[in-house]
Design a protein around this motif. Structure first.
Motif, PDB file in Angstrom:
ATOM      1  N   TRP A 475      25.408 106.653  39.278  1.00  0.00           N
ATOM      2  CA  TRP A 475      24.263 105.895  39.793  1.00  0.00           C
ATOM      3  C   TRP A 475      23.347 106.768  40.636  1.00  0.00           C
ATOM      4  CZ3 TRP A 475      23.239 101.546  37.565  1.00  0.00           C
ATOM      5  CH2 TRP A 475      24.285 100.742  37.075  1.00  0.00           C
ATOM      6  N   ARG A 476      23.785 107.999  40.859  1.00  0.00           N
ATOM      7  CA  ARG A 476      23.012 108.913  41.701  1.00  0.00           C
ATOM      8  C   ARG A 476      21.664 109.223  41.050  1.00  0.00           C
ATOM      9  NH1 ARG A 476      25.246 111.678  45.868  1.00  0.00           N
ATOM     10  NH2 ARG A 476      24.490 113.759  46.372  1.00  0.00           N
ATOM     11  N   GLY A 477      20.621 109.260  41.883  1.00  0.00           N
ATOM     12  CA  GLY A 477      19.295 109.512  41.332  1.00  0.00           C
ATOM     13  C   GLY A 477      18.551 110.585  42.102  1.00  0.00           C
ATOM     14  N   LEU A 478      17.425 111.005  41.530  1.00  0.00           N
ATOM     15  CA  LEU A 478      16.563 111.993  42.168  1.00  0.00           C
ATOM     16  C   LEU A 478      15.213 111.357  42.459  1.00  0.00           C
ATOM     17  CD1 LEU A 478      17.123 115.194  39.982  1.00  0.00           C
ATOM     18  CD2 LEU A 478      17.781 114.878  42.374  1.00  0.00           C
ATOM     19  N   ALA A 479      14.790 111.402  43.717  1.00  0.00           N
ATOM     20  CA  ALA A 479      13.441 110.960  44.059  1.00  0.00           C
ATOM     21  C   ALA A 479      12.521 112.181  44.036  1.00  0.00           C
ATOM     22  CB  ALA A 479      13.432 110.324  45.444  1.00  0.00           C
ATOM     23  N   VAL A 480      11.306 111.976  43.552  1.00  0.00           N
ATOM     24  CA  VAL A 480      10.356 113.082  43.398  1.00  0.00           C
ATOM     25  C   VAL A 480       9.017 112.657  43.987  1.00  0.00           C
ATOM     26  CG1 VAL A 480       9.178 114.561  41.744  1.00  0.00           C
ATOM     27  CG2 VAL A 480      11.497 113.790  41.264  1.00  0.00           C
ATOM     28  N   ALA A 481       8.478 113.466  44.899  1.00  0.00           N
ATOM     29  CA  ALA A 481       7.193 113.118  45.514  1.00  0.00           C
ATOM     30  C   ALA A 481       6.393 114.381  45.804  1.00  0.00           C
ATOM     31  CB  ALA A 481       7.425 112.354  46.818  1.00  0.00           C
ATOM     32  N   ARG A 586      20.447 101.606  42.454  1.00  0.00           N
ATOM     33  CA  ARG A 586      20.312 100.137  42.530  1.00  0.00           C
ATOM     34  C   ARG A 586      19.810  99.691  43.902  1.00  0.00           C
ATOM     35  NH1 ARG A 586      26.230  99.017  40.282  1.00  0.00           N
ATOM     36  NH2 ARG A 586      26.524 100.786  41.700  1.00  0.00           N
ATOM     37  N   ARG A 587      19.827 100.627  44.893  1.00  0.00           N
ATOM     38  CA  ARG A 587      19.327 100.313  46.234  1.00  0.00           C
ATOM     39  C   ARG A 587      17.884 100.800  46.445  1.00  0.00           C
ATOM     40  NH1 ARG A 587      21.902  96.137  48.289  1.00  0.00           N
ATOM     41  NH2 ARG A 587      24.094  96.523  48.784  1.00  0.00           N
ATOM     42  N   ARG A 646      19.794 101.110  52.473  1.00  0.00           N
ATOM     43  CA  ARG A 646      21.075 101.105  51.762  1.00  0.00           C
ATOM     44  C   ARG A 646      21.917  99.885  52.120  1.00  0.00           C
ATOM     45  NH1 ARG A 646      20.970 107.657  52.129  1.00  0.00           N
ATOM     46  NH2 ARG A 646      19.194 107.745  50.708  1.00  0.00           N
ATOM     47  N   GLN A 647      21.581  99.262  53.262  1.00  0.00           N
ATOM     48  CA  GLN A 647      22.253  97.998  53.595  1.00  0.00           C
ATOM     49  C   GLN A 647      21.604  96.835  52.856  1.00  0.00           C
ATOM     50  OE1 GLN A 647      21.679  98.155  57.808  1.00  0.00           O
ATOM     51  NE2 GLN A 647      23.489  99.417  58.176  1.00  0.00           N
TER      52      GLN A 647
END
Lengths: 766, 277
Positions: A475-481, A586-587, A646-647
């Motif tokens: 589920w790990r993802g990469l954010a890109v900005a 998912r968060r 994340r909460q």
């Protein structure tokens, strides 16, 4: 002497003669550099050939050896300690993703070519950055493209492309290359400033994913390995690209031959074939051909492995007949890779390329020692020590701080706040980018989880960062900005650079990404002018200090100098690409308002800092100082906000940047197709609070049922309740007074129609 | 291969799907992943491998043509892919389709099927010359955006979706306007409708016919998915493989879903194969 090769005697030539000779050959070397070459060949005992001299010019260009910026980068930017960094200093940075995987990231400028030939320049910029990622053994998964143009209603002087033409060509070039390669373009920025009239900027970045054990270094491993040239053929396109990129832009027509031509449908199967070779472990080293072509790639591959090389130049497959050896050697034709291959693995490698109908040819061999020999149909034409060739000069040029007028803030409070807000939303740097974003395929590969334009279909707003889910197994993802404002950097390069880091970190955190690494593209004018070098120094100092305070490493970058013509330089433009880690996609959180009656909070401290802000530019009056937010507080705030997300207590989140809190909330309303009420506190003049661009701030919509958990999580950081979501209006109130009450639909209208009108030549006239 | 020998249903895990590619095809990985997640055995097959006889059509129970820019789309979208296919294996393809095996195309893959003459196939399985074209969008540009499509009539690839249901799937193309020779277009559209060949139409979020941007190309009647009269050859412009899972939907942070709207396309064709072979 072999046919097509001439000796260039340098003996006895002095300063002006050397400079003149260099100019005639298009070398771009200074008199001192020419003299250094002259002395070397005098010691060798026979004069250089044209191909040797051309090769030196490539290797010693600003583009290849960073002779003006190296010292500053070393002093301020590189070497921020961070355990996640696996490799830097090669074609792209390699950073840990999880135990078995790494992500690979890089951004580069393609400014000079794009000024001359916007479509070709931009598309080959995309092609080149994809090769940088691929040659580390990674699969490219996302492209980004920060662009900087002159205002579209500015008249272009003779011999300069109109900014509207440049924007159209650049966007089409990125579209056609990225879309055809099947790599999604997920983030970017388009910023307007008159300083880009003659020198538009096109920066292209890419992120890839790789298995850690498949990472390939850009170096040969041992003597005896074969040099295999794979991909497109070599032609006359792109000769002198790097030397051309290392000086001021002169006449366009003259320079057109230095612009490369791109062909994504040659590169697409080439990348497939490379992936297969990488996965089967068939390659020992791999590097793409970029600036300087063969002349740079062979030397760098060999020298990085502490080895030499021998090349049989006539074996290079050509697009056209009659090319001189030196042209073959320095051509920057696109879609080419150099592989080093153990001779026992040659046959399987060639087999893979045959299956994809891609040419792969043995053109030489890695040899012991440090020398590079080239023959042309059996005759020696080139014999240089690689350490001399690649050991380019390094300058500590004189610099001086630029004196900047910093008049006190003279902004006038607007009578009509609604109108001020609509005008800001329709202003060039804030208005909707939808017409540009939608021509890029941003979800090919089926892994784009957070898209550039969030919100319900047909009613989307602007997001802060994109998120990719690169692997099926996690589920790990990469954010890109991306981030960086030339307006702020022009007013104050040090603070502007700090705010660029702040903005990227904010953007990543908005969607739920923990800032993890940065890549910097530094675009400036001619470093031989002390005040330009002074700006570069301030930019480096700012980028370094803020990143260090956040513990955020630079894992790659590029410096593009000489972005000036006719005596005017671009504003200092550091442009950043940031990557964040999302532990569980998912968060993730988007910027569109979700629900009515949710509480709104401002996270961070608002200071009346409007220097070079969008609001000050709109009024065309001095806005005062540029903000200088403290890094440690930003770090703490980031941490708390990410915990809250994340909460699951955060419904939507948007970073506050251009246009301040008012524009951030308007964008959240537009993206959520929902109104809100905003209460301006009594701390300062309303317009200063609403439109301040002080850093390290976000607007958050919390779930009303999770409100107390949210405020508990945020209790250590500055947090102000500022309003509620709901209704069809965006209402701005101070005490009992209503400052503005605008229909969300009208705000959307102002925001959405501005750019299409402007690009079609209507609207805005200054 | 003799179909009559098969008496039991095929097992999901035995279904081999050929994902056909050539240079410029670029949506094959997500297509492959979608079939894999559905429990089938997808395999990347290069056009050259089929043409040279290294791999055989009859080893696969389904052929899929994914999206992309085959050969760069420098001529007409899908034209080069189609002409290479037709010249090397037109006969094999006809027999394959006539045996009832499903053949699908998405985006550029749909364009390939139309250029091949496998769609709309009004005059037999494989038309000599293309009967239709997917023309340049009215907007004149490539656009990537979410769309809503209504299921108008079921085929092998959609029978698990209730008729009339509206689903959200993204498009990304510059040429998606289904076009016929102008003088015959109204009659052909009627014929497609009568034959139940119109599978998907663009709508607004509530399922009503609508213009741009809900119909991003300006395709007549919002038609964006068609099948052959037998219902086993199917092409569509939107990308079901991009919304196999809920979290790649445009609005997943607003609208919870148990599964992606595209998944039913893969479930449909695999159950079709299970039942039929």
């Amino acid at each position: 002497m072999a046919e097509g090769v001439s000796p260039i005697p340098l003996d006895g030539l002095t300063g002006p003669q050397l400079e003149d000779l260099g100019r005639r050959l298009g070398l771009g070397l200074s008199a001192e550099e020419m003299a250094r070459a002259r002395d070397h060949f005098a010691r060798r005992g026979h004069p250089p050939t044209d191909i040797e001299l051309q090769s030196i010019a490539q290797a010693w260009s600003e583009h290849c050896c960073y002779k003006s910026s190296k010292a500053l980068l070393r002093e301020f930017v590189v070497g921020i300690p961070a355990p996640q960094v696996l490799i830097t200093g090669e074609d792209a940075g390699v950073v840990a993703f999880d135990r078995d995987h790494a992500y690979v990231v890089k951004m580069e400028s393609h400014n000079h070519p794009s000024a001359i030939e916007p479509y070709g320049g931009a598309s080959t910029g995309v092609g080149g950055i994809l090769r940088d990622i691929a040659c580390m053994g990674a699969q490219p998964i996302a492209l980004v493209d920060p662009l900087f143009f002159a205002p579209l209603d500015l008249e272009a002087p003779p011999g300069v492309h109109h900014p509207r033409y440049i924007l159209g060509g650049v966007v089409a070039g990125i579209r056609d290359y990225g879309n055809r390669m099947g790599i999604p373009t997920v983030a970017g920025q388009v910023t307007f400033h008159p300083g880009y009239l003659r020198n538009p900027l096109v920066n292209a970045g890419c992120v890839g994913i790789a298995r850690r054990r498949e990472i390939i270094h850009s170096r040969a491993r041992r003597a005896g390995e074969l040099l295999v040239l794979a991909g497109g053929r070599t032609g006359r396109d792109g000769i002198h690209g790097v030397t051309f990129a290392s000086r001021d832009l002169a006449q366009m027509e003259e320079d057109r031959g230095a612009v490369q031509l791109g062909d994504p449908i040659t590169q697409e199967p080439t990348l497939h074939a490379l992936r297969e070779c990488v996965q089967r472990g068939l390659l020992s080293g791999l590097k793409d051909l970029g600036g300087g072509g063969l002349s740079c790639v062979v030397g760098e591959l060999a020298l990085a492995g502490r080895l030499g090389a021998r090349v049989e130049l006539e074996k290079v497959p050509l697009k056209e007949e009659g090319m001189a050896p030196w042209e073959i050697w320095v051509s920057e034709s696109q879609e080419r890779f150099m592989l080093t291959v153990d001779p026992r693995k040659l046959e399987p490698v060639l087999e893979v390329f045959r299956a994809w109908d891609v040419e792969a040819t043995v053109v030489g061999q890695i040899v012991p020692g440090r020398d590079l020999h080239i023959t042309w149909h059996g005759e020696p034409i080139f014999d240089l020590d690689l350490e001399f060739l690649t050991g380019g000069p390094e300058y500590c040029r004189p610099w001086s701080p630029r004196r900047r007028e910093n008049p006190p803030m003279a902004l006038q409070e607007p009578r009509d706040y609604g109108r001020a807000l609509r005008d800001l939303l329709a202003s060039p740097d804030i208005c909707s980018r939808e017409t540009i974003v939608r021509v890029y395929d941003h979800e090919v590969r089926g892994a784009t989880v957070i898209k550039p334009l969030p919100g319900p279909p047909g009613r989307t707003g602007h997001g802060d960062a994109a998120v990719l889910k690169p692997l099926d197994s996690t589920w790990r993802g990469l954010a890109v900005a991306v981030g960086g404002s030339p307006h702020l950097c022009e007013a104050d390069p040090y603070r502007g650079a700090r705010l660029a880091v702040d903005e990227v970190a904010r953007n990543l955190a908005s969607v739920g990404g923990t800032p993890h690494s940065l890549v910097d593209c530094l675009n400036l004018g001619n470093p031989e002018r002390p005040e330009v070098l002074g700006d570069l120094r301030e930019v480096c100092r700012g980028l370094g200090s803020m990143a260090r305070e956040l513990g955020l490493p630079y894992v790659g970058g590029n410096v593009s100098l000489y972005n000036e013509s006719a005596g005017t330089a671009i504003p200092p433009t550091p442009s950043l690409l940031g990557v964040g880690i999302v532990p569980d996609i998912r968060r993730c959180v988007t910027s569109d308002l979700k629900q009515r009656a949710n509480p709104l909070y401002l996270v961070g401290e608002t200071r009346p800092r409007l220097g070079a802000s969008a609001y000050a530019r709109l009024q065309d009056r001095p806005g005062g100082e540029v903000d200088d937010p403290p890094g440690p507080l930003l770090k703490r705030t980031l941490g708390a906000l990410l915990r809250a997300q994340r909460q699951g207590t955060v419904a939507s989140c948007h970073d506050i940047s251009e246009g301040g809190t008012a524009c951030a909330l308007a964008e959240m309303c537009i993206g959520g197709d929902l109104g809100a009420t905003l209460h301006v506190p009594d701390t300062m003049r309303s317009d200063l609070w609403l439109f301040s661009e002080s850093g390290s701030r976000w607007l958050v919509e919390a779930h009303r049922t999770r409100k107390s958990q949210f405020t508990r999580t945020m209790k250590e950081v500055p947090l102000t309740p500022v309003g509620t979501s709901g209704g069809r209006l965006l209402r701005i109130r101070r005490g009992t007074r209503t400052l503005a009450s605008e229909k969300v639909e009208d705000l959307r209208g102002a925001w959405a129609t501005a750019l299409p009108q402007w690009t079609s030549g209507n609207g805005r006239k200054r | 291969m003799d179909l009559r020998k098969r008496e039991k249903e095929m097992k999901r895990g035995d279904i081999r799907v050929a994902i056909v590619r050539m240079e410029g095809t670029n949506c094959e990985e997500e297509m492959h992943r979608a079939f894999q997640k559905s429990g089938a055995r997808p395999e990347m097959v290069h056009l050259k491998e089929l043409a040279s006889g290294r791999k055989h059509l009859e080893d696969y129970q389904c052929l899929m043509f994914p999206g992309g820019f085959s050969a760069g789309d420098y001529v007409r979208s899908g034209a080069i892919f189609a002409s290479r296919l037709k010249s090397t294996m037109g006969g094999d393809l006809t027999r394959y389709v006539e045996r009832g095996y499903p053949v699908g195309g998405v985006c550029n893959g749909f364009q390939v099927l139309v250029e091949l003459g496998l769609l709309p196939a009004l005059q037999g399985t494989l038309a000599e010359a293309p009967e239709a074209a997917l023309a340049t969008n009215d907007s004149g540009r490539f656009e990537c955006r979410p769309t809503y499509i209504r299921h108008a009539s079921p085929c092998a690839f959609t029978h698990r979706i209730p008729r009339g249901q509206v689903r959200q799937m993204p498009v990304a193309h510059g040429e998606g306007k289904l076009s016929f020779p102008p003088e015959r277009q109204p009659r052909i559209l009627d014929q497609l409708e009568e034959n139940g060949q119109i599978v998907f139409r663009y709508t607004d979020p509530r399922g009503h016919p609508a213009g741009y941007p809900w119909n991003p190309s300006g395709t007549p009647g919002g038609i964006t998915g068609i099948c052959n009269p037998q219902g086993n050859v199917f092409g569509m412009m939107p990308h079901p493989e991009r919304v196999y899972d809920p979290w790649t939907h445009q609005d997943w942070t607003r609208v919870p879903r148990r599964e992606g709207d595209g998944r039913a396309v893969f479930e449909s064709v695999l159950t079709y194969i299970e039942k039929k072979f």
